[in-house]
Design a protein around this motif. Structure first.
Motif, PDB file in Angstrom:
ATOM      1  N   GLY A   1       0.778  -1.240   0.000  1.00 20.24           N
ATOM      2  CA  GLY A   1       0.000   0.000   0.000  1.00 20.24           C
ATOM      3  C   GLY A   1       0.800   1.275   0.000  1.00 20.24           C
ATOM      4  O   GLY A   1       0.273   2.335  -0.341  1.00 20.24           O
ATOM      5  N   THR A   2       2.098   1.227   0.395  1.00 20.26           N
ATOM      6  CA  THR A   2       2.843   2.489   0.513  1.00 20.26           C
ATOM      7  C   THR A   2       4.115   2.529  -0.322  1.00 20.26           C
ATOM      8  O   THR A   2       4.875   3.496  -0.228  1.00 20.26           O
ATOM      9  N   SER A   3       4.384   1.509  -1.117  1.00 23.36           N
ATOM     10  CA  SER A   3       5.619   1.517  -1.909  1.00 23.36           C
ATOM     11  C   SER A   3       5.579   2.678  -2.897  1.00 23.36           C
ATOM     12  O   SER A   3       4.519   3.078  -3.383  1.00 23.36           O
ATOM     13  N   THR A   4       6.751   3.216  -3.206  1.00 21.12           N
ATOM     14  CA  THR A   4       6.805   4.473  -3.950  1.00 21.12           C
ATOM     15  C   THR A   4       7.461   4.359  -5.326  1.00 21.12           C
ATOM     16  O   THR A   4       7.531   5.334  -6.051  1.00 21.12           O
ATOM     17  N   TRP A   5       7.942   3.174  -5.690  1.00 21.50           N
ATOM     18  CA  TRP A   5       8.478   3.041  -7.046  1.00 21.50           C
ATOM     19  C   TRP A   5       7.787   1.874  -7.729  1.00 21.50           C
ATOM     20  O   TRP A   5       6.642   1.968  -8.110  1.00 21.50           O
ATOM     21  N   GLN A   6       8.451   0.726  -7.841  1.00 20.64           N
ATOM     22  CA  GLN A   6       7.851  -0.396  -8.543  1.00 20.64           C
ATOM     23  C   GLN A   6       6.853  -1.122  -7.632  1.00 20.64           C
ATOM     24  O   GLN A   6       7.199  -1.538  -6.535  1.00 20.64           O
ATOM     25  N   LYS A   7       5.645  -1.272  -8.104  1.00 19.98           N
ATOM     26  CA  LYS A   7       4.627  -2.003  -7.355  1.00 19.98           C
ATOM     27  C   LYS A   7       4.754  -3.508  -7.629  1.00 19.98           C
ATOM     28  O   LYS A   7       5.328  -3.930  -8.620  1.00 19.98           O
ATOM     29  N   GLY A   8       4.202  -4.303  -6.736  1.00 22.52           N
ATOM     30  CA  GLY A   8       4.180  -5.742  -6.942  1.00 22.52           C
ATOM     31  C   GLY A   8       4.563  -6.560  -5.735  1.00 22.52           C
ATOM     32  O   GLY A   8       4.503  -7.794  -5.772  1.00 22.52           O
ATOM     33  N   ALA A   9       4.952  -5.918  -4.620  1.00 26.09           N
ATOM     34  CA  ALA A   9       5.341  -6.672  -3.428  1.00 26.09           C
ATOM     35  C   ALA A   9       4.172  -7.455  -2.839  1.00 26.09           C
ATOM     36  O   ALA A   9       4.382  -8.441  -2.130  1.00 26.09           O
TER      37      ALA A   9
ATOM     38  N   ALA B   1      18.492  -5.915   0.173  1.00 26.96           N
ATOM     39  CA  ALA B   1      19.834  -5.987   0.758  1.00 26.96           C
ATOM     40  C   ALA B   1      20.790  -6.717  -0.173  1.00 26.96           C
ATOM     41  O   ALA B   1      21.983  -6.404  -0.236  1.00 26.96           O
ATOM     42  N   PHE B   2      20.258  -7.693  -0.918  1.00 21.95           N
ATOM     43  CA  PHE B   2      21.098  -8.456  -1.845  1.00 21.95           C
ATOM     44  C   PHE B   2      21.445  -7.618  -3.067  1.00 21.95           C
ATOM     45  O   PHE B   2      20.685  -6.750  -3.491  1.00 21.95           O
ATOM     46  N   ASP B   3      22.593  -7.906  -3.622  1.00 20.54           N
ATOM     47  CA  ASP B   3      22.991  -7.213  -4.840  1.00 20.54           C
ATOM     48  C   ASP B   3      22.011  -7.549  -5.968  1.00 20.54           C
ATOM     49  O   ASP B   3      21.584  -8.705  -6.094  1.00 20.54           O
ATOM     50  N   PRO B   4      21.640  -6.573  -6.790  1.00 20.94           N
ATOM     51  CA  PRO B   4      20.695  -6.835  -7.881  1.00 20.94           C
ATOM     52  C   PRO B   4      21.185  -7.880  -8.881  1.00 20.94           C
ATOM     53  O   PRO B   4      20.381  -8.429  -9.635  1.00 20.94           O
ATOM     54  N   SER B   5      22.488  -8.160  -8.877  1.00 23.86           N
ATOM     55  CA  SER B   5      22.991  -9.196  -9.788  1.00 23.86           C
ATOM     56  C   SER B   5      22.480 -10.568  -9.416  1.00 23.86           C
ATOM     57  O   SER B   5      22.401 -11.459 -10.266  1.00 23.86           O
ATOM     58  N   ILE B   6      22.115 -10.772  -8.138  1.00 18.93           N
ATOM     59  CA  ILE B   6      21.576 -12.075  -7.735  1.00 18.93           C
ATOM     60  C   ILE B   6      20.103 -12.000  -7.359  1.00 18.93           C
ATOM     61  O   ILE B   6      19.425 -13.027  -7.312  1.00 18.93           O
ATOM     62  N   LEU B   7      19.594 -10.780  -7.082  1.00 16.96           N
ATOM     63  CA  LEU B   7      18.165 -10.635  -6.793  1.00 16.96           C
ATOM     64  C   LEU B   7      17.681  -9.288  -7.328  1.00 16.96           C
ATOM     65  O   LEU B   7      17.638  -8.300  -6.603  1.00 16.96           O
ATOM     66  N   PRO B   8      17.336  -9.234  -8.619  1.00 10.78           N
ATOM     67  CA  PRO B   8      16.842  -7.986  -9.202  1.00 10.78           C
ATOM     68  C   PRO B   8      15.365  -7.712  -8.929  1.00 10.78           C
ATOM     69  O   PRO B   8      14.923  -6.570  -9.039  1.00 10.78           O
ATOM     70  N   ALA B   9      14.599  -8.747  -8.571  1.00  6.42           N
ATOM     71  CA  ALA B   9      13.144  -8.614  -8.463  1.00  6.42           C
ATOM     72  C   ALA B   9      12.727  -8.067  -7.103  1.00  6.42           C
ATOM     73  O   ALA B   9      12.197  -8.773  -6.241  1.00  6.42           O
ATOM     74  N   THR B  10      12.983  -6.782  -6.927  1.00  9.33           N
ATOM     75  CA  THR B  10      12.558  -6.084  -5.717  1.00  9.33           C
ATOM     76  C   THR B  10      12.178  -4.670  -6.120  1.00  9.33           C
ATOM     77  O   THR B  10      12.577  -4.193  -7.189  1.00  9.33           O
TER      78      THR B  10
ATOM     79  N   VAL C   1      10.890  -9.542   3.426  1.00  8.47           N
ATOM     80  CA  VAL C   1       9.963  -8.648   2.733  1.00  8.47           C
ATOM     81  C   VAL C   1      10.548  -8.172   1.400  1.00  8.47           C
ATOM     82  O   VAL C   1      11.721  -8.362   1.112  1.00  8.47           O
ATOM     83  N   GLU C   2       9.662  -7.530   0.629  1.00  9.24           N
ATOM     84  CA  GLU C   2      10.023  -6.770  -0.573  1.00  9.24           C
ATOM     85  C   GLU C   2      10.429  -7.609  -1.787  1.00  9.24           C
ATOM     86  O   GLU C   2      11.193  -7.140  -2.639  1.00  9.24           O
ATOM     87  N   LEU C   3       9.916  -8.834  -1.892  1.00 10.28           N
ATOM     88  CA  LEU C   3      10.031  -9.544  -3.163  1.00 10.28           C
ATOM     89  C   LEU C   3       8.978  -8.982  -4.104  1.00 10.28           C
ATOM     90  O   LEU C   3       7.785  -8.956  -3.782  1.00 10.28           O
ATOM     91  N   CYS C   4       9.426  -8.492  -5.247  1.00 10.23           N
ATOM     92  CA  CYS C   4       8.533  -7.912  -6.259  1.00 10.23           C
ATOM     93  C   CYS C   4       8.673  -8.776  -7.507  1.00 10.23           C
ATOM     94  O   CYS C   4       9.538  -8.520  -8.353  1.00 10.23           O
ATOM     95  N   PRO C   5       7.883  -9.823  -7.638  1.00  8.00           N
ATOM     96  CA  PRO C   5       8.133 -10.860  -8.639  1.00  8.00           C
ATOM     97  C   PRO C   5       8.169 -10.342 -10.077  1.00  8.00           C
ATOM     98  O   PRO C   5       7.449  -9.428 -10.453  1.00  8.00           O
TER      99      PRO C   5
ATOM    100  N   ALA D   1      14.560 -16.254  -2.504  1.00  8.25           N
ATOM    101  CA  ALA D   1      13.762 -15.955  -1.316  1.00  8.25           C
ATOM    102  C   ALA D   1      13.288 -17.241  -0.641  1.00  8.25           C
ATOM    103  O   ALA D   1      13.314 -17.365   0.589  1.00  8.25           O
ATOM    104  N   ALA D   2      12.861 -18.200  -1.447  1.00  6.03           N
ATOM    105  CA  ALA D   2      12.396 -19.476  -0.904  1.00  6.03           C
ATOM    106  C   ALA D   2      13.526 -20.208  -0.192  1.00  6.03           C
ATOM    107  O   ALA D   2      13.360 -20.735   0.915  1.00  6.03           O
ATOM    108  N   LYS D   3      14.685 -20.228  -0.818  1.00  6.57           N
ATOM    109  CA  LYS D   3      15.841 -20.913  -0.252  1.00  6.57           C
ATOM    110  C   LYS D   3      16.320 -20.215   1.024  1.00  6.57           C
ATOM    111  O   LYS D   3      16.712 -20.872   1.998  1.00  6.57           O
ATOM    112  N   LEU D   4      16.282 -18.894   1.024  1.00  3.94           N
ATOM    113  CA  LEU D   4      16.702 -18.131   2.196  1.00  3.94           C
ATOM    114  C   LEU D   4      15.826 -18.452   3.399  1.00  3.94           C
ATOM    115  O   LEU D   4      16.330 -18.690   4.510  1.00  3.94           O
ATOM    116  N   TYR D   5      14.524 -18.467   3.184  1.00  2.00           N
ATOM    117  CA  TYR D   5      13.594 -18.787   4.275  1.00  2.00           C
ATOM    118  C   TYR D   5      13.891 -20.166   4.854  1.00  2.00           C
ATOM    119  O   TYR D   5      13.998 -20.350   6.077  1.00  2.00           O
ATOM    120  N   TYR D   6      14.036 -21.141   3.968  1.00  2.00           N
ATOM    121  CA  TYR D   6      14.264 -22.517   4.435  1.00  2.00           C
ATOM    122  C   TYR D   6      15.626 -22.653   5.115  1.00  2.00           C
ATOM    123  O   TYR D   6      15.769 -23.383   6.103  1.00  2.00           O
TER     124      TYR D   6
END
Length: 291
Positions: A31-39, A212-221, A253-257, A268-273
């Protein structure tokens, strides 16, 4: 979201609330994100990726899902940021009262305001470890103190806040930042992990913004920032926390698929597990260090 599915497709006997040690609360809020929506689509993408993940963890030689992981109904309140935060807070408190290890998957970072509030009321002398590209310390933003840009402001007042990976902030946030407890991404010196651990109290809550991750390994945020953390250094830090402290819960938080980049969902799935594997194998990890 279909709340009748089991996390990672695990058998029903490991997914029942009565027996499960772990509760996973999805919070599809954006509801409050200010750039790319989708979280708000993050939890669904995370759950889909989790169903395609191997459930044996090589490092800990364990299948942590057998501790029981209950996939709770999603927190769907989205009429206002304040009402969402209150709903998250009440939901987390409910499961903490049942002595569950409570975890959350957002949604944008404002969901953490409610989760941290519940944990700080439930555990004495709580340290909050924020792994994030952004400081998120604004007192208010766009008319609300429950904005994603304010996600850690309350924690900076009420908990022992330690910030890791920060590389983007507004000048106004310096007023609320204790720079002796901030590990900026550009200045992660050799022993920074030991120093950060040394500043933590026994009880720790971890909040991870995936940017927090570098966009080279997690760009979808929603707000990718260059110069971020990498996979194994992040796991090394998390493993140290789980080995030496009582981690009482965590949120991610903040996975924007992105339909064209499923690797972010899978990270994200692997990190949680991985985090669950560290939590329930902490003694095994400590014993390994002794040899």
């Amino acid at each position: 979201m279909n709340t009748k599915r089991n996390y990672a497709g695990i058998p029903d006997k490991y997914a029942r609330i009565d027996d499960a040690k772990v509760v996973l609360i999805p919070v599809p809020y954006d509801g409050t994100s200010t750039w790319q929506k989708g979280a708000d689509k993050g939890p669904a993408a995370f759950l889909e990726a989790s169903e395609n993940m191997e459930l044996y963890d090589i490092e800990t030689q364990s299948e942590v899902y057998k501790q029981g992981i209950y996939l709770a109904p999603a927190v769907s309140e989205n009429s206002s940021p304040e009402k969402m935060v209150e709903s998250v807070y009440k939901t987390v408190k409910n499961y903490l009262k049942q002595d569950k290890f409570v975890t959350l998957f957002g949604g944008e970072h404002s969901v953490s305001i409610g989760s941290i509030r519940a944990f700080s009321e439930s555990f004495e002398e709580l340290s909050v470890v924020q792994i994030d590209a952004h400081a998120d310390l604004r007192k208010s933003y766009e008319g609300s103190s429950c904005n994603h840009a304010c996600a850690l402001h309350e924690a900076s007042k009420n908990t022992n806040l330690i910030q890791v990976g920060i590389r983007s902030m507004d000048a106004s946030e310096k007023e609320f930042m204790d720079e002796t407890r901030v590990y900026f991404a550009h200045d992660l010196y050799e022993d920074w992990m030991d120093d950060a651990i040394g500043q933590m109290t026994p009880n720790v809550f971890i909040t991870i913004d995936l940017d927090a991750f570098d966009p080279s390994i997690l760009p979808a945020t929603g707000t990718p920032e260059p110069g971020g953390l990498l996979w194994y250094e992040t796991l090394d830090f998390l493993k140290m926390i789980f080995k030496t402290k009582n981690v009482v819960g965590f949120d991610i938080v903040e996975l924007c698929p992105n339909e064209n980049h499923k690797a972010s969902d899978f990270l994200a799935a692997k990190l949680y597990y991985k985090m669950l594997s560290y939590k329930f194998n902490a003694s095994k990890l400590r014993e390994a260090d002794e040899y």
